[in-house]
Scaffold this motif. Structure first.
Motif, PDB file in Angstrom:
ATOM      1  N   ARG A 143       0.862  -1.188   0.000  1.00 56.01           N
ATOM      2  CA  ARG A 143       0.000   0.000   0.000  1.00 56.01           C
ATOM      3  C   ARG A 143       0.893   1.229   0.000  1.00 56.01           C
ATOM      4  O   ARG A 143       1.798   1.337   0.824  1.00 56.01           O
ATOM      5  CB  ARG A 143      -0.921  -0.006   1.215  1.00 56.01           C
ATOM      6  CG  ARG A 143      -1.878   1.182   1.164  1.00 56.01           C
ATOM      7  CD  ARG A 143      -2.990   1.086   2.171  1.00 56.01           C
ATOM      8  NE  ARG A 143      -3.959   0.046   1.851  1.00 56.01           N
ATOM      9  CZ  ARG A 143      -5.010  -0.246   2.637  1.00 56.01           C
ATOM     10  NH1 ARG A 143      -5.189   0.416   3.758  1.00 56.01           N
ATOM     11  NH2 ARG A 143      -5.858  -1.195   2.308  1.00 56.01           N
ATOM     12  N   GLY A 144       0.637   2.146  -0.918  1.00 53.69           N
ATOM     13  CA  GLY A 144       1.488   3.330  -1.036  1.00 53.69           C
ATOM     14  C   GLY A 144       2.831   2.922  -1.615  1.00 53.69           C
ATOM     15  O   GLY A 144       2.950   1.880  -2.275  1.00 53.69           O
ATOM     16  N   GLU A 145       3.847   3.757  -1.350  1.00 59.14           N
ATOM     17  CA  GLU A 145       5.144   3.500  -1.951  1.00 59.14           C
ATOM     18  C   GLU A 145       5.957   2.468  -1.184  1.00 59.14           C
ATOM     19  O   GLU A 145       6.665   1.660  -1.746  1.00 59.14           O
ATOM     20  CB  GLU A 145       5.940   4.810  -2.056  1.00 59.14           C
ATOM     21  CG  GLU A 145       5.448   5.705  -3.201  1.00 59.14           C
ATOM     22  CD  GLU A 145       5.758   7.170  -2.958  1.00 59.14           C
ATOM     23  OE1 GLU A 145       6.863   7.470  -2.470  1.00 59.14           O
ATOM     24  OE2 GLU A 145       4.877   8.015  -3.258  1.00 59.14           O
ATOM     25  N   LYS A 146       5.849   2.547   0.160  1.00 58.40           N
ATOM     26  CA  LYS A 146       6.730   1.690   0.957  1.00 58.40           C
ATOM     27  C   LYS A 146       5.985   0.804   1.937  1.00 58.40           C
ATOM     28  O   LYS A 146       6.586  -0.076   2.544  1.00 58.40           O
ATOM     29  CB  LYS A 146       7.701   2.566   1.771  1.00 58.40           C
ATOM     30  CG  LYS A 146       8.607   3.436   0.937  1.00 58.40           C
ATOM     31  CD  LYS A 146       9.369   4.405   1.844  1.00 58.40           C
ATOM     32  CE  LYS A 146       9.901   5.588   1.060  1.00 58.40           C
ATOM     33  NZ  LYS A 146      10.121   6.766   1.903  1.00 58.40           N
ATOM     34  N   SER A 147       4.699   1.075   2.166  1.00 57.81           N
ATOM     35  CA  SER A 147       4.001   0.391   3.251  1.00 57.81           C
ATOM     36  C   SER A 147       3.342  -0.908   2.809  1.00 57.81           C
ATOM     37  O   SER A 147       3.149  -1.142   1.622  1.00 57.81           O
ATOM     38  CB  SER A 147       2.933   1.318   3.833  1.00 57.81           C
ATOM     39  OG  SER A 147       3.536   2.476   4.330  1.00 57.81           O
ATOM     40  N   HIS A 148       3.019  -1.702   3.793  1.00 66.99           N
ATOM     41  CA  HIS A 148       2.303  -2.953   3.558  1.00 66.99           C
ATOM     42  C   HIS A 148       1.127  -3.079   4.506  1.00 66.99           C
ATOM     43  O   HIS A 148       1.151  -2.519   5.600  1.00 66.99           O
ATOM     44  CB  HIS A 148       3.252  -4.143   3.754  1.00 66.99           C
ATOM     45  CG  HIS A 148       4.320  -4.217   2.716  1.00 66.99           C
ATOM     46  ND1 HIS A 148       5.545  -3.613   2.879  1.00 66.99           N
ATOM     47  CD2 HIS A 148       4.335  -4.793   1.478  1.00 66.99           C
ATOM     48  CE1 HIS A 148       6.279  -3.825   1.790  1.00 66.99           C
ATOM     49  NE2 HIS A 148       5.566  -4.532   0.927  1.00 66.99           N
ATOM     50  N   VAL A 149       0.130  -3.820   4.070  1.00 67.03           N
ATOM     51  CA  VAL A 149      -1.028  -4.099   4.933  1.00 67.03           C
ATOM     52  C   VAL A 149      -1.460  -5.545   4.684  1.00 67.03           C
ATOM     53  O   VAL A 149      -1.223  -6.087   3.606  1.00 67.03           O
ATOM     54  CB  VAL A 149      -2.234  -3.164   4.618  1.00 67.03           C
ATOM     55  CG1 VAL A 149      -1.868  -1.710   4.848  1.00 67.03           C
ATOM     56  CG2 VAL A 149      -2.742  -3.356   3.197  1.00 67.03           C
ATOM     57  N   PHE A 150      -2.097  -6.136   5.684  1.00 64.81           N
ATOM     58  CA  PHE A 150      -2.757  -7.413   5.454  1.00 64.81           C
ATOM     59  C   PHE A 150      -4.082  -7.120   4.763  1.00 64.81           C
ATOM     60  O   PHE A 150      -4.863  -6.286   5.244  1.00 64.81           O
ATOM     61  CB  PHE A 150      -3.017  -8.151   6.776  1.00 64.81           C
ATOM     62  CG  PHE A 150      -1.819  -8.906   7.257  1.00 64.81           C
ATOM     63  CD1 PHE A 150      -1.447 -10.110   6.667  1.00 64.81           C
ATOM     64  CD2 PHE A 150      -1.053  -8.421   8.318  1.00 64.81           C
ATOM     65  CE1 PHE A 150      -0.333 -10.802   7.094  1.00 64.81           C
ATOM     66  CE2 PHE A 150       0.064  -9.115   8.758  1.00 64.81           C
ATOM     67  CZ  PHE A 150       0.425 -10.316   8.153  1.00 64.81           C
ATOM     68  N   THR A 185       3.540  -4.689   8.604  1.00 63.65           N
ATOM     69  CA  THR A 185       2.351  -4.041   8.052  1.00 63.65           C
ATOM     70  C   THR A 185       2.024  -2.829   8.924  1.00 63.65           C
ATOM     71  O   THR A 185       2.439  -2.784  10.087  1.00 63.65           O
ATOM     72  CB  THR A 185       1.157  -5.008   8.076  1.00 63.65           C
ATOM     73  OG1 THR A 185       1.045  -5.566   9.386  1.00 63.65           O
ATOM     74  CG2 THR A 185       1.333  -6.117   7.045  1.00 63.65           C
ATOM     75  N   ILE A 186       1.274  -1.858   8.375  1.00 67.54           N
ATOM     76  CA  ILE A 186       0.937  -0.669   9.174  1.00 67.54           C
ATOM     77  C   ILE A 186       0.188  -1.117  10.426  1.00 67.54           C
ATOM     78  O   ILE A 186       0.609  -0.844  11.544  1.00 67.54           O
ATOM     79  CB  ILE A 186       0.089   0.337   8.363  1.00 67.54           C
ATOM     80  CG1 ILE A 186       0.840   0.815   7.120  1.00 67.54           C
ATOM     81  CG2 ILE A 186      -0.281   1.549   9.256  1.00 67.54           C
ATOM     82  CD1 ILE A 186       0.023   1.736   6.207  1.00 67.54           C
ATOM     83  N   LEU A 187      -0.923  -1.818  10.231  1.00 64.85           N
ATOM     84  CA  LEU A 187      -1.653  -2.333  11.392  1.00 64.85           C
ATOM     85  C   LEU A 187      -1.315  -3.805  11.598  1.00 64.85           C
ATOM     86  O   LEU A 187      -1.125  -4.548  10.638  1.00 64.85           O
ATOM     87  CB  LEU A 187      -3.163  -2.184  11.205  1.00 64.85           C
ATOM     88  CG  LEU A 187      -3.751  -0.777  11.311  1.00 64.85           C
ATOM     89  CD1 LEU A 187      -5.270  -0.826  11.161  1.00 64.85           C
ATOM     90  CD2 LEU A 187      -3.380  -0.092  12.624  1.00 64.85           C
ATOM     91  N   LYS A 218      -6.441  -5.952  14.127  1.00 59.84           N
ATOM     92  CA  LYS A 218      -7.535  -5.341  13.366  1.00 59.84           C
ATOM     93  C   LYS A 218      -8.585  -6.364  12.950  1.00 59.84           C
ATOM     94  O   LYS A 218      -9.734  -6.019  12.706  1.00 59.84           O
ATOM     95  CB  LYS A 218      -7.000  -4.616  12.132  1.00 59.84           C
ATOM     96  CG  LYS A 218      -6.478  -5.531  11.032  1.00 59.84           C
ATOM     97  CD  LYS A 218      -6.116  -4.744   9.773  1.00 59.84           C
ATOM     98  CE  LYS A 218      -5.651  -5.664   8.662  1.00 59.84           C
ATOM     99  NZ  LYS A 218      -5.325  -4.974   7.421  1.00 59.84           N
ATOM    100  N   MET A 258      -2.299   2.945  17.953  1.00 58.70           N
ATOM    101  CA  MET A 258      -3.061   2.317  16.875  1.00 58.70           C
ATOM    102  C   MET A 258      -2.245   1.195  16.229  1.00 58.70           C
ATOM    103  O   MET A 258      -2.776   0.129  15.963  1.00 58.70           O
ATOM    104  CB  MET A 258      -3.440   3.345  15.795  1.00 58.70           C
ATOM    105  CG  MET A 258      -4.272   4.517  16.283  1.00 58.70           C
ATOM    106  SD  MET A 258      -5.835   4.012  17.005  1.00 58.70           S
ATOM    107  CE  MET A 258      -5.650   4.630  18.683  1.00 58.70           C
ATOM    108  N   GLU A 267       8.941   3.195  13.980  1.00 59.77           N
ATOM    109  CA  GLU A 267       8.922   3.543  12.557  1.00 59.77           C
ATOM    110  C   GLU A 267       7.846   4.581  12.237  1.00 59.77           C
ATOM    111  O   GLU A 267       8.051   5.475  11.430  1.00 59.77           O
ATOM    112  CB  GLU A 267       8.692   2.313  11.675  1.00 59.77           C
ATOM    113  CG  GLU A 267       8.739   2.717  10.199  1.00 59.77           C
ATOM    114  CD  GLU A 267       8.624   1.575   9.198  1.00 59.77           C
ATOM    115  OE1 GLU A 267       8.482   0.413   9.609  1.00 59.77           O
ATOM    116  OE2 GLU A 267       8.686   1.877   7.987  1.00 59.77           O
ATOM    117  N   TYR A 268       6.682   4.482  12.875  1.00 63.01           N
ATOM    118  CA  TYR A 268       5.560   5.336  12.485  1.00 63.01           C
ATOM    119  C   TYR A 268       5.395   6.606  13.323  1.00 63.01           C
ATOM    120  O   TYR A 268       4.534   7.424  13.026  1.00 63.01           O
ATOM    121  CB  TYR A 268       4.256   4.531  12.475  1.00 63.01           C
ATOM    122  CG  TYR A 268       4.272   3.425  11.441  1.00 63.01           C
ATOM    123  CD1 TYR A 268       4.397   3.734  10.085  1.00 63.01           C
ATOM    124  CD2 TYR A 268       4.202   2.086  11.808  1.00 63.01           C
ATOM    125  CE1 TYR A 268       4.445   2.730   9.124  1.00 63.01           C
ATOM    126  CE2 TYR A 268       4.239   1.077  10.856  1.00 63.01           C
ATOM    127  CZ  TYR A 268       4.363   1.400   9.524  1.00 63.01           C
ATOM    128  OH  TYR A 268       4.412   0.414   8.579  1.00 63.01           O
TER     129      TYR A 268
END
Lengths: 342, 259
Positions: free
Chosen positions: A30-37, A53-55, A59, A241, A321-322
């Motif tokens: 997701r986006g340029e560098k991020s990942h999500v499940f 992953t971000i979350l 979740k 979060m 990181e965030y």
């Protein structure tokens, strides 16, 4: 534990076999560098070399916002229709995130079992995947870089194949359903695995010493460090979060325009929010940002240890990181230690 | 139960918040079914502007003495006054340059013709009257408006988010504009409620909803300075929508910069 081997070129085929066991969710970009499940549509969309992953997985079991029940003045209340018995397979989960689920299971499975959490949790299979740490990872220090349980299958990368540990009977069913894809593990495979494990162990760049930290935190309760941290922290809630073991939630009612019905909602909350410790009469136990930041550290590294015998941090590196302000848990802990220990 | 008598008014602004009310297409019948709307000039003629009101919704900024008078009259007639939109809540874009004498602007824009109307420095409603509920946003969020009305119908004030846009941004799992892209996002200091609408499109939060309670503006300034933005850019950015908010006044910002 049963261990088998899956050649990498058979992975796509294995994923399609897995669909018989439920909807597959896997790391995607997701986006340029991020990942999500996210739900895996095409096997090609899977990003197995992701770091985090971000979350985290919470979740799926404790959604950011959920309706606990609907109510109506005349009829009382009813639980919302869940998505029936839909089963999930969460594929590619790293050891730190599996550990975080074990922690959440403890918390929500305590004296008062949380039915909302477990109704979803019981429908999800976990397929783990090992990883190479980046500069934010410190799971080796938290003892969460490896898992013995908490997964149905766990894949370890050995160049051209995965060694697959079978953790549960459901995991065994998955392997059996795709029997022809798997091979026996050879002596060479074991050697490759050992080499890879050593390499992985040596690639950690960050570490944190958590042993005796509860005592140090008690000694540093009045430390200036908390004041400084309160000045740096934006109180934006990002760390809570993205934290795999921050499980606080707020419960409130939303009303409908008919003036006779509504929903009881629960939504993620954070001890960094000003309203978190606000009580009747406008009193606030933690009105200062510094005391709220301190509370977050104390709960993770001290309170949780008293209650569950271990800190709730799993070293995933997300908070570091965030954080927009660059607050670094490792620096904070090192500063606290330096006040007390040489 | 009698339907509450309601008036919907607009002072100086773009009327976007009143438009959001009309844009509640699916809920519009429920909305007008549950309220007795006495005045809503944008939507209907024949307003009753003398009657007593249970709830008054007011959009816009006070920029003329006549508007001050009108606002005070509405307040006197209404049991509850709800400020809708960032202009009404914080002053909005009209108040971003209050440090400059408005006469100067009038002269620049209208020349001699500007002398026919009188202006005062643009201010939010709370500078003149008691505001019972504030729904910020440029424009307001439809969901918040409907929840707000529902709560008021129950005789209660709604529980609005008192946390930053970052929280909603992370809940929705959008990549961080500030950390990942290095762009000057105001998410960490802006009050949530929009579902991180701009970051969802990969854009920075511009702070249109105004500051969250207890913001750490010094830390935000520090982050933007470290990313190489100039002090003028940072100030302009911070003061676009809510310049009259105490944490964003020029002196406070100057102190925060030097902290």
């Amino acid at each position: 534990m049963k261990i088998v081997k899956l050649p990498k070129e058979k992975l796509a085929e294995f994923l399609s076999c897995l669909r018989a066991f439920g909807e597959i969710h896997a790391p995607t970009k997701r986006g340029e560098k991020s990942h999500v499940f996210a739900p895996l549509k095409e096997p090609a969309g899977i990003e197995l070399d992701y770091t985090r992953t971000i979350l985290p997985l919470k979740k799926y079991f404790l959604p950011p916002m959920e309706t606990m029940f609907n109510f109506q003045a005349e009829k009382g209340y009813e639980t919302p229709a869940e998505e029936s018995d839909k089963k999930y397979i969460i594929f590619g989960v790293h050891p730190c995130d599996i550990h975080s689920l074990k922690i959440l299971d403890l918390v929500f499975g305590g004296k008062y079992v949380d039915g909302h959490y477990f109704s979803r949790r019981s429908k999800a299979a976990i397929i783990g995947l090992d990883c190479i740490p980046d500069e934010f990872c410190f799971c080796r220090s938290t003892g969460t870089d490896f898992v013995d349980d908490g997964f149905d299958l766990f894949l370890s990368d050995i160049e051209d194949s995965y060694l697959v540990r079978v953790g549960t009977s459901l995991g065994d069913d998955m392997v059996k359903a795709a029997d022809t894809l798997f091979q026996e593990v050879t002596v060479q495979d074991r050697e490759k695995y050992k080499k890879k494990s050593i390499q992985r162990g040596q690639s950690f760049q960050s570490e944190i010493q958590l042993q005796d930290l509860p005592e140090i935190m008690d000694l540093e309760y009045e430390s200036q460090i908390w004041q400084e941290l309160g000045e740096e922290c934006l109180g934006c809630g990002t760390c809570s979060m993205v934290c795999p073991t921050c499980y606080c939630y707020a419960v409130f009612d939303e009303l409908n325009l008919d003036a006779a019905s509504g929903q009881r909602i629960r939504r993620w909350d954070s001890c960094l929010f000003k309203d978190y410790a606000l009580v009747a009469g406008g009193h606030n136990f933690r009105a200062q940002r510094s005391s709220r930041v301190k509370n977050r550290y104390f709960h993770k590294q001290r309170g949780f240890v008293s209650q569950y015998g271990r800190p709730s941090c799993v070293g995933c590196g997300r908070c570091k990181e965030y954080c927009p302000a660059g607050v670094d848990i490792i620096e904070v802990v090192n500063k606290l230690r330096s006040e007390t220990r040489v | 139960m009698d339907k509450p008598k309601v008036g919907i008014y607009g002072l100086t602004g773009c009327a976007g918040d009143q438009l959001v009310i009309l844009n509640c297409e699916d809920e519009l019948l429920d909305l007008v079914g549950s309220l007795d709307i006495k005045s809503f000039s944008m939507a209907a003629s024949g307003a009753d502007d003398q009657c007593q009101l249970d709830i008054a919704f007011v959009e816009g900024t006070v920029v003329q003495p006549d508007e001050e008078k009108l606002l005070k009259d509405i307040r006197q007639r209404a049991k509850l006054l709800v400020a809708i939109g960032t202009c009404a809540v914080w002053g909005g874009v009209t108040a971003m340059k209050n440090e400059v004498d408005p006469k100067k602007f009038i002269e620049q824009v209208y020349g001699p013709a500007g002398k026919v109307f009188e202006v005062i420095p643009p201010q939010p409603l709370s500078s003149f009257v008691k505001v019972d509920l504030s729904l910020p946003g440029c424009p307001i969020e439809k969901e918040q408006l409907l929840r707000g009305v529902a709560s008021l119908l129950h005789g209660d004030l709604p529980k609005l988010p008192n946390y930053a846009v970052c929280t909603e941004c992370k809940m929705a799992e959008y990549p961080c504009i500030l950390v990942e892209k290095g762009l000057p996002c105001l998410g960490p200091i802006t009050v949530a409620g929009c579902g991180a609408r701009c970051p969802s499109y990969g854009l920075t939060c511009n702070g249109c909803r105004g500051p969250v309670d207890d913001i750490n503006v010094a830390s935000e300034i520090n982050i933007l300075k470290e990313k190489g933005f100039t002090w003028v850019d940072i100030q302009n950015r911070l003061r676009t929508f809510a310049a009259p908010a105490p944490p964003l006044n020029l002196q406070t910002l100057e102190e925060a910069k030097n902290a």
